[in-house]
Enzyme design. Structure first.
Site, PDB file in Angstrom:
ATOM      1  CE  LYS A   1      65.762  77.232  58.282  1.00  0.00           C
ATOM      2  NZ  LYS A   1      66.412  77.724  57.136  1.00  0.00           N
TER       3      LYS A   1
ATOM      4  N   GLY B   1      75.306  76.703  56.517  1.00  0.00           N
ATOM      5  CA  GLY B   1      76.623  76.665  56.505  1.00  0.00           C
ATOM      6  C   GLY B   1      77.282  75.554  55.633  1.00  0.00           C
TER       7      GLY B   1
END
Lengths: 81, 267
Positions: free
Chosen positions: B101, B190
């Site tokens: 990632k 988020g």
């Protein structure tokens, strides 16, 4: 690399080297990255290493000389997002 | 209802559309229980400095590897392509995976991706044989460059990491989905509530990656389950096909045959 190994004190005569490990200054008599890990008690630990910003594979640690002023990173896995 | 609805990334089928972070839980055991409850097929981990004579990493690795899920290491905190590439190389050796990632952070306050460094690092890592999962924004230009660099998945943010604000730019995320119909897309970061995750899935996103919303819940295990349910619901809704919204009301009950219809009209 050959010159660095001499300066790095492979024969142990050059005295302790001032290096930085994980951001903290320290002195070492280790001649190679592998010896440094053993000195840190991490010889058997599952860690990954970098020297002066460049990855050093586990298989290359014994052949990687420690030179005065080296910045060494020793990392392991942690929690992450 | 088909329970098996895997998505495929880099040739690997992933059984769950929830990707879960492993940070900030009250204890390692709660983390492990939350991962199990979430059904996540992929968990993210980081690389951090190991103290002399420390065996924190060994213990953590034993815990993670006992979970029976795929491990996706991140380059969290890296501020340049060079740092991220070195971190990725260390992660590949440590975790025996070519998945990474990729995070290259541009700004401390927003933790927004440095798109320039991200593309540069993605190109280098793809060349080194990595399977790169880039943490990016909804910027289509950056997305096209990431795909050209060799990425086969894109992970745009919903909102800045750790904020829990949800999908800040629905328009941008919807546009991205429409523009790249064949590319696996994951909303990463988020997400604050299961409804945010469901909304991303209803848009047609392939999966959601989150951490704080579960880890910081009063009951992380229960919240993990709530997210799993919401993500499954959102996915089902997307496949089922959402109705088109309309501005005017329209009776759902048939009008024909309404009693008193002829006399009920207001004058």
């Amino acid at each position: 690399m050959g010159v660095q190994q001499v300066i790095g004190g492979v024969d142990g005569a050059a005295g302790p080297l001032a290096i930085v490990v994980n951001g903290a200054p320290m002195e070492t008599t280790a001649a190679s990255l592998f010896e440094l890990l053993c000195e840190l008690g991490l010889g058997e630990a599952r860690v990954a290493t970098a020297r002066n910003g460049a990855f050093v594979p586990a298989a290359a640690r014994a052949g990687t000389a420690i030179v005065a002023g080296d910045r060494i990173e020793v990392v392991s896995a942690r929690q992450g997002g | 209802m088909p329970d098996a609805d895997p998505f495929s990334v880099y040739g690997t089928e992933i059984g769950s559309r929830l990707l879960l972070g492993t940070a900030q839980y009250p204890s390692p055991q709660v983390m492990a229980d939350a991962v199990a409850a979430s059904g996540a097929g992929i968990v993210t981990v980081s690389l951090r400095r190991e103290a002399a004579r420390g065996r924190v990493g060994d213990r953590f690795l034993a815990l993670i590897e006992g979970l029976g899920v795929k491990v996706l290491p991140n380059t969290a905190g890296c501020r340049s392509a060079k740092e991220a590439v070195t971190t990725a190389l260390m992660a590949r050796e440590l975790l025996s995976t070519d998945w990474i990632k990729l995070e290259v952070i541009a700004n401390d306050d927003t933790l927004q991706p440095d798109l320039f460094g991200l593309v540069e690092a993605a190109r280098t890592l793809a060349g080194e044989g990595f399977k790169v999962f880039p943490y990016t924004t909804e910027d289509l230009g950056a997305a096209e460059r990431l795909l050209a660099a060799g990425c086969e998945i894109l992970m745009p943010w919903g909102a800045p990491i750790g904020t829990g604000l949800g999908l800040n730019n629905r328009y941008g995320l919807e546009t991205m989905r429409a523009y790249f119909p064949g590319v696996p897309l994951v909303v990463d970061a988020g997400i604050g509530a299961p409804s945010h995750a469901a909304a991303a899935m209803e848009m047609g996103y392939d999966a959601v990656l989150l951490n704080t919303a579960v880890a910081k819940a009063r009951d992380p295990v229960r919240m993990a389950r709530a997210f799993a349910d919401a993500i499954r619901a959102g996915r089902e809704a997307y496949i089922a096909g959402l109705m088109e919204p309309r501005d005017m009301a329209e009776p759902s009950t048939p009008v024909a045959g309404t009693p008193f219809f002829d006399i009920g009209a207001k004058s």
